[in-house]
Scaffold this motif. Sequence first.
Motif, PDB file in Angstrom:
ATOM      1  N   SER A   1     -31.492 -37.295 -23.378  1.00 47.30           N
ATOM      2  CA  SER A   1     -30.754 -36.983 -24.602  1.00 47.30           C
ATOM      3  C   SER A   1     -30.773 -38.148 -25.601  1.00 47.30           C
ATOM      4  CB  SER A   1     -29.310 -36.609 -24.277  1.00 47.30           C
ATOM      5  OG  SER A   1     -28.645 -37.683 -23.667  1.00 47.30           O
ATOM      6  N   CYS A   2     -31.226 -39.315 -25.151  1.00 43.86           N
ATOM      7  CA  CYS A   2     -31.381 -40.465 -26.034  1.00 43.86           C
ATOM      8  C   CYS A   2     -32.687 -41.167 -25.672  1.00 43.86           C
ATOM      9  CB  CYS A   2     -30.194 -41.416 -25.898  1.00 43.86           C
ATOM     10  SG  CYS A   2     -30.036 -42.174 -24.265  1.00 43.86           S
ATOM     11  N   LYS A   3     -33.044 -42.160 -26.463  1.00 41.94           N
ATOM     12  CA  LYS A   3     -34.261 -42.917 -26.175  1.00 41.94           C
ATOM     13  C   LYS A   3     -34.066 -43.742 -24.907  1.00 41.94           C
ATOM     14  CE  LYS A   3     -35.738 -43.501 -30.936  1.00 41.94           C
ATOM     15  NZ  LYS A   3     -36.077 -44.486 -31.967  1.00 41.94           N
ATOM     16  N   VAL A   4     -35.160 -44.008 -24.226  1.00 41.96           N
ATOM     17  CA  VAL A   4     -35.103 -44.821 -23.007  1.00 41.96           C
ATOM     18  C   VAL A   4     -34.531 -46.199 -23.331  1.00 41.96           C
ATOM     19  CG1 VAL A   4     -36.489 -45.929 -21.209  1.00 41.96           C
ATOM     20  CG2 VAL A   4     -36.986 -43.583 -21.884  1.00 41.96           C
TER      21      VAL A   4
ATOM     22  N   LYS B   1     -44.027 -48.605 -16.618  1.00 41.06           N
ATOM     23  CA  LYS B   1     -44.407 -48.514 -18.031  1.00 41.06           C
ATOM     24  C   LYS B   1     -43.249 -48.950 -18.923  1.00 41.06           C
ATOM     25  CE  LYS B   1     -46.171 -45.301 -21.502  1.00 41.06           C
ATOM     26  NZ  LYS B   1     -45.273 -45.726 -22.548  1.00 41.06           N
ATOM     27  N   ASP B   2     -42.045 -48.487 -18.596  1.00 44.58           N
ATOM     28  CA  ASP B   2     -40.891 -48.825 -19.419  1.00 44.58           C
ATOM     29  C   ASP B   2     -40.513 -50.302 -19.300  1.00 44.58           C
ATOM     30  OD1 ASP B   2     -40.698 -46.292 -20.496  1.00 44.58           O
ATOM     31  OD2 ASP B   2     -39.335 -45.581 -18.944  1.00 44.58           O
TER      32      ASP B   2
ATOM     33  N   GLU C   1     -32.012 -62.762 -15.050  1.00 45.80           N
ATOM     34  CA  GLU C   1     -31.429 -62.107 -13.868  1.00 45.80           C
ATOM     35  C   GLU C   1     -30.807 -60.761 -14.236  1.00 45.80           C
ATOM     36  OE1 GLU C   1     -28.728 -64.563 -11.622  1.00 45.80           O
ATOM     37  OE2 GLU C   1     -30.034 -66.310 -11.870  1.00 45.80           O
ATOM     38  N   LEU C   2     -30.105 -60.732 -15.370  1.00 41.19           N
ATOM     39  CA  LEU C   2     -29.459 -59.494 -15.794  1.00 41.19           C
ATOM     40  C   LEU C   2     -30.483 -58.438 -16.211  1.00 41.19           C
ATOM     41  CD1 LEU C   2     -26.404 -60.901 -17.794  1.00 41.19           C
ATOM     42  CD2 LEU C   2     -26.471 -60.098 -15.426  1.00 41.19           C
ATOM     43  N   THR C   3     -31.606 -58.871 -16.754  1.00 38.27           N
ATOM     44  CA  THR C   3     -32.681 -57.934 -17.096  1.00 38.27           C
ATOM     45  C   THR C   3     -33.212 -57.278 -15.832  1.00 38.27           C
ATOM     46  OG1 THR C   3     -33.296 -59.237 -19.050  1.00 38.27           O
ATOM     47  CG2 THR C   3     -34.944 -57.692 -18.203  1.00 38.27           C
ATOM     48  N   GLN C   4     -33.427 -58.086 -14.808  1.00 37.78           N
ATOM     49  CA  GLN C   4     -33.901 -57.535 -13.537  1.00 37.78           C
ATOM     50  C   GLN C   4     -32.872 -56.560 -12.957  1.00 37.78           C
ATOM     51  OE1 GLN C   4     -34.868 -60.865 -11.026  1.00 37.78           O
ATOM     52  NE2 GLN C   4     -36.467 -61.585 -12.407  1.00 37.78           N
ATOM     53  N   GLU C   5     -31.610 -56.934 -13.020  1.00 36.37           N
ATOM     54  CA  GLU C   5     -30.545 -56.060 -12.519  1.00 36.37           C
ATOM     55  C   GLU C   5     -30.486 -54.760 -13.319  1.00 36.37           C
ATOM     56  OE1 GLU C   5     -27.387 -54.699 -10.165  1.00 36.37           O
ATOM     57  OE2 GLU C   5     -28.789 -56.337  -9.822  1.00 36.37           O
ATOM     58  N   THR C   6     -30.697 -54.856 -14.622  1.00 32.40           N
ATOM     59  CA  THR C   6     -30.695 -53.666 -15.476  1.00 32.40           C
ATOM     60  C   THR C   6     -31.769 -52.680 -15.043  1.00 32.40           C
ATOM     61  OG1 THR C   6     -29.831 -54.897 -17.369  1.00 32.40           O
ATOM     62  CG2 THR C   6     -31.014 -52.841 -17.849  1.00 32.40           C
ATOM     63  N   PHE C   7     -32.979 -53.169 -14.825  1.00 30.36           N
ATOM     64  CA  PHE C   7     -34.062 -52.270 -14.431  1.00 30.36           C
ATOM     65  C   PHE C   7     -33.869 -51.758 -12.999  1.00 30.36           C
ATOM     66  CE2 PHE C   7     -35.985 -53.707 -18.298  1.00 30.36           C
ATOM     67  CZ  PHE C   7     -36.696 -52.595 -18.718  1.00 30.36           C
ATOM     68  N   TYR C   8     -33.287 -52.571 -12.146  1.00 28.86           N
ATOM     69  CA  TYR C   8     -32.980 -52.112 -10.789  1.00 28.86           C
ATOM     70  C   TYR C   8     -32.011 -50.933 -10.844  1.00 28.86           C
ATOM     71  CZ  TYR C   8     -30.778 -52.026  -6.188  1.00 28.86           C
ATOM     72  OH  TYR C   8     -30.254 -51.621  -4.988  1.00 28.86           O
ATOM     73  N   ARG C   9     -30.962 -51.085 -11.656  1.00 25.13           N
ATOM     74  CA  ARG C   9     -29.974 -50.010 -11.768  1.00 25.13           C
ATOM     75  C   ARG C   9     -30.564 -48.782 -12.470  1.00 25.13           C
ATOM     76  NH1 ARG C   9     -24.146 -52.845 -12.880  1.00 25.13           N
ATOM     77  NH2 ARG C   9     -24.280 -54.311 -11.152  1.00 25.13           N
ATOM     78  N   ALA C  10     -31.468 -49.021 -13.400  1.00 27.27           N
ATOM     79  CA  ALA C  10     -32.119 -47.895 -14.077  1.00 27.27           C
ATOM     80  C   ALA C  10     -32.956 -47.087 -13.084  1.00 27.27           C
ATOM     81  CB  ALA C  10     -32.988 -48.397 -15.223  1.00 27.27           C
TER      82      ALA C  10
END
Length: 161
Positions: free
Chosen positions: A50-53, A6-7, A31-40
């Motif tokens: 404590s903060c927004k997603v 969903k996010d 590529e960095l977007t994919q890596e960001t979501f992988y790490r998330a």
Amino acid sequence: MFRPEKDFEEYGMFIFKYLITLCGNEEVAEELTQETFYRAIRSSGKFDGSCKVSTWLCQIAKHVWYQELDKNRRRKEEPLWDHGASDDLENDYCRKEQTMEVMKAVHVLGEEAKEVFLLRITGGFSFREIGEICGRNENWARVTFYRAKQKVMEEVGRNEM
């Protein structure tokens, strides 16, 4: 609470735009977007709400970008920012000179002001989005951008004289 599918649907393009603002290259940003979501996904248990997603994802994206910069510096590759080829060498040279002057002026800004300025100018983010990325409000983003813009204009004007 972080919900990967969903996010990603909700914030994927937002994170992509944020990263393209930082790196200026669509392929690298993808590529960095994919890596960001992988790490998330890997660290979703650490997200305490404590903060927004979106703010949390932007922080991860920024760290992913910094790691990419470090990796490229070590390899001494070509810069990730590709402005493309121009048919008119004289115009291209003048545009690069102007860009260089503005970027020199941006360089003297503080970290927050620099980030707000670049997000607004190169990324086309709204003040609301910038406030969200930085974990602040829209008004803070407006004021910070205005002050940064004034300093940049002052600095560029000083260098032309």
